[in-house]
Design an enzyme around this catalytic site. Structure first.
Site, PDB file in Angstrom:
ATOM      1  N   TRP A 105      41.375 -35.737 -42.710  1.00  0.00           N
ATOM      2  CA  TRP A 105      41.789 -36.172 -41.374  1.00  0.00           C
ATOM      3  C   TRP A 105      41.742 -37.692 -41.419  1.00  0.00           C
ATOM      4  O   TRP A 105      40.671 -38.283 -41.254  1.00  0.00           O
ATOM      5  CB  TRP A 105      40.814 -35.675 -40.310  1.00  0.00           C
ATOM      6  CG  TRP A 105      40.745 -34.209 -40.094  1.00  0.00           C
ATOM      7  CD1 TRP A 105      41.306 -33.513 -39.075  1.00  0.00           C
ATOM      8  CD2 TRP A 105      40.029 -33.235 -40.892  1.00  0.00           C
ATOM      9  NE1 TRP A 105      40.983 -32.172 -39.194  1.00  0.00           N
ATOM     10  CE2 TRP A 105      40.216 -31.983 -40.295  1.00  0.00           C
ATOM     11  CE3 TRP A 105      39.249 -33.305 -42.061  1.00  0.00           C
ATOM     12  CZ2 TRP A 105      39.658 -30.811 -40.814  1.00  0.00           C
ATOM     13  CZ3 TRP A 105      38.701 -32.152 -42.590  1.00  0.00           C
ATOM     14  CH2 TRP A 105      38.908 -30.927 -41.972  1.00  0.00           C
ATOM     15  N   ASN A 170      45.095 -45.379 -59.130  1.00  0.00           N
ATOM     16  CA  ASN A 170      44.526 -44.218 -58.418  1.00  0.00           C
ATOM     17  C   ASN A 170      45.589 -43.467 -57.606  1.00  0.00           C
ATOM     18  O   ASN A 170      45.436 -43.281 -56.385  1.00  0.00           O
ATOM     19  CB  ASN A 170      43.403 -44.697 -57.488  1.00  0.00           C
ATOM     20  CG  ASN A 170      42.110 -43.982 -57.802  1.00  0.00           C
ATOM     21  OD1 ASN A 170      42.107 -42.925 -58.446  1.00  0.00           O
ATOM     22  ND2 ASN A 170      40.993 -44.543 -57.366  1.00  0.00           N
ATOM     23  N   LYS A 230      42.018 -45.377 -68.783  1.00  0.00           N
ATOM     24  CA  LYS A 230      41.030 -44.306 -68.917  1.00  0.00           C
ATOM     25  C   LYS A 230      41.768 -42.988 -69.132  1.00  0.00           C
ATOM     26  O   LYS A 230      42.875 -42.808 -68.630  1.00  0.00           O
ATOM     27  CB  LYS A 230      40.197 -44.199 -67.631  1.00  0.00           C
ATOM     28  CG  LYS A 230      39.341 -45.398 -67.330  1.00  0.00           C
ATOM     29  CD  LYS A 230      39.038 -45.513 -65.831  1.00  0.00           C
ATOM     30  CE  LYS A 230      40.195 -46.126 -65.082  1.00  0.00           C
ATOM     31  NZ  LYS A 230      40.111 -46.053 -63.637  1.00  0.00           N
ATOM     32  N   GLY A 232      39.924 -39.465 -69.280  1.00  0.00           N
ATOM     33  CA  GLY A 232      38.902 -38.408 -69.377  1.00  0.00           C
ATOM     34  C   GLY A 232      38.033 -38.642 -70.604  1.00  0.00           C
ATOM     35  O   GLY A 232      37.587 -39.772 -70.856  1.00  0.00           O
ATOM     36  N   ASP A 263      35.911 -44.516 -60.781  1.00  0.00           N
ATOM     37  CA  ASP A 263      35.413 -45.597 -59.915  1.00  0.00           C
ATOM     38  C   ASP A 263      34.190 -46.264 -60.552  1.00  0.00           C
ATOM     39  O   ASP A 263      34.041 -47.491 -60.510  1.00  0.00           O
ATOM     40  CB  ASP A 263      35.007 -45.048 -58.539  1.00  0.00           C
ATOM     41  CG  ASP A 263      36.111 -44.242 -57.872  1.00  0.00           C
ATOM     42  OD1 ASP A 263      37.295 -44.485 -58.182  1.00  0.00           O
ATOM     43  OD2 ASP A 263      35.792 -43.367 -57.045  1.00  0.00           O
TER      44      ASP A 263
END
Ligand code: ADP
Length: 314
Positions: A105, A170, A230, A232, A263
């Site tokens: 929301w 992101n 990056k 994983g 992050d």
């Protein structure tokens, strides 16, 4: 005057409601740029001052969120309190098979208005004095086009005065009206970036990159001088003034919750780079913290679980 290096992380922190059962909820706060700010502050010591930049409301949830940000040692002086507005909110539920699902929301969230009006102009002026600005694709996705233009103008003028910009793309599809807008906006931001910290699967999803080398090539062609991809458990792919490198991620024995791995990586990478470490060392620090974070539940792990500072030379 030599004070600490000042970094501002700009974005949205939300109210997190985690289901303990169908009807019982636990309240916390989370958001990618806040997670990075919190880890940066933990790693920073006295030489780095970290501020979080967003807009909240004047309600009890906003007050509690501001207190939670401050409790992480992150400065809240630039966080606006907009009368009558509320923070965004999301819930996390876990199904019978252990799969997590998120519901949001956030269309009315106060953070969307952080660059609006005269207060937004004052915020831009204040941010242009920082040594570092940290922004993510989620920050860009919550802003209306005019506010996004203000942010881009800020990044351009601040960089011209010596500020450095770190950017994690992101990419989250639900935040964008369509892929063309996301691609165009991310590409513009990359043109204003000193250190790009993307995650390969996001880049594959948005740009169709075949492998991390393709991500590096695309971002280098836009003029990004330092690129950290990056992927994983796979090696971190680096391109910087030190050349092209791959840095292995230490194996993690038990993965509990991968929330905020990227992050946390970004925070440790930036803390190391700002502290003078080489990109390769910074990537090792990033992988080390991210590996610890995914071994614990939650986005911002307990302080006691933070990895001990690495002994130089080990
Ligand atoms: P994001 O959280 O943005 O999706 P990644 O999944 O690429 O980012 O993870 C960020 C970092 O976390 C990686 O570069 C790596 O250091 C660490 N990491 C993530 N998953 C693993 C894993 N399975 N084993 C070891 N390290 C991991």
């Amino acid at each position: 005057m030599t004070g600490p290096t000042r970094i501002a992380s700009i974005g949205e922190c939300m109210i997190e409601l985690r289901h303990l059962s169908e009807a019982r909820l636990d309240l916390a706060f989370g958001g990618d740029t806040f997670n990075t700010a919190a880890y940066l502050a933990r790693l920073a010591g006295d030489t780095l001052a970290v501020d979080y930049v967003t807009a909240l409301g004047d309600d009890p949830y906003s007050a509690a969120m501001r207190a939670a940000i401050a409790a992480e040692g992150v400065g809240t002086g630039l966080i606006a309190a907009l009368p009558g507005r509320l923070p965004g909110l999301y819930s996390i539920r876990v199904d019978a098979r252990g799969e997590r699902s998120f519901h949001y929301w956030r269309r009315e969230a106060a953070a969307r208005a952080m660059f609006d009006g005269e207060a937004g102009e004052r915020l831009v002026a204040a941010l242009s004095t920082y040594h570092w600005l940290y922004v993510s694709g989620i920050t860009l996705s919550i802003l209306e086009p005019a506010a996004r233009e203000r942010l881009f103008a800020l990044l351009g003028t601040a960089r011209a005065r010596g500020t450095r910009v770190a950017f994690d793309t992101n990419f989250r599809p639900r935040g964008w009206p369509d892929r063309d807008v996301a691609r165009a906006t991310m590409t513009r931001a990359l043109g204003l970036t000193d250190i790009a910290l993307p995650t390969f699967p996001d880049e594959a999803a948005l740009f169709g990159d075949a492998d991390p080398d393709a991500t590096v090539a695309r971002m280098a062609a836009l003029g990004v001088p330092e690129i950290v991809v990056k992927n994983g458990p796979d090696p971190v792919r680096l391109r910087s003034a030190a050349g092209d490198e791959n840095v292995a991620c230490p194996p993690v024995a038990e993965i509990v919750d991968t929330t905020a791995a990227g992050d946390a990586f970004n925070a440790a990478y930036l803390a190391a780079r700002i502290g003078g470490a080489a990109p390769r060392e910074a990537a090792r620090a990033g992988a080390r913290l991210a590996g610890t974070v995914i071994g614990h539940r939650g986005a911002v792990i307990p302080r006691a679980a933070m990895p001990a500072p690495e002994t130089p030379g080990c």
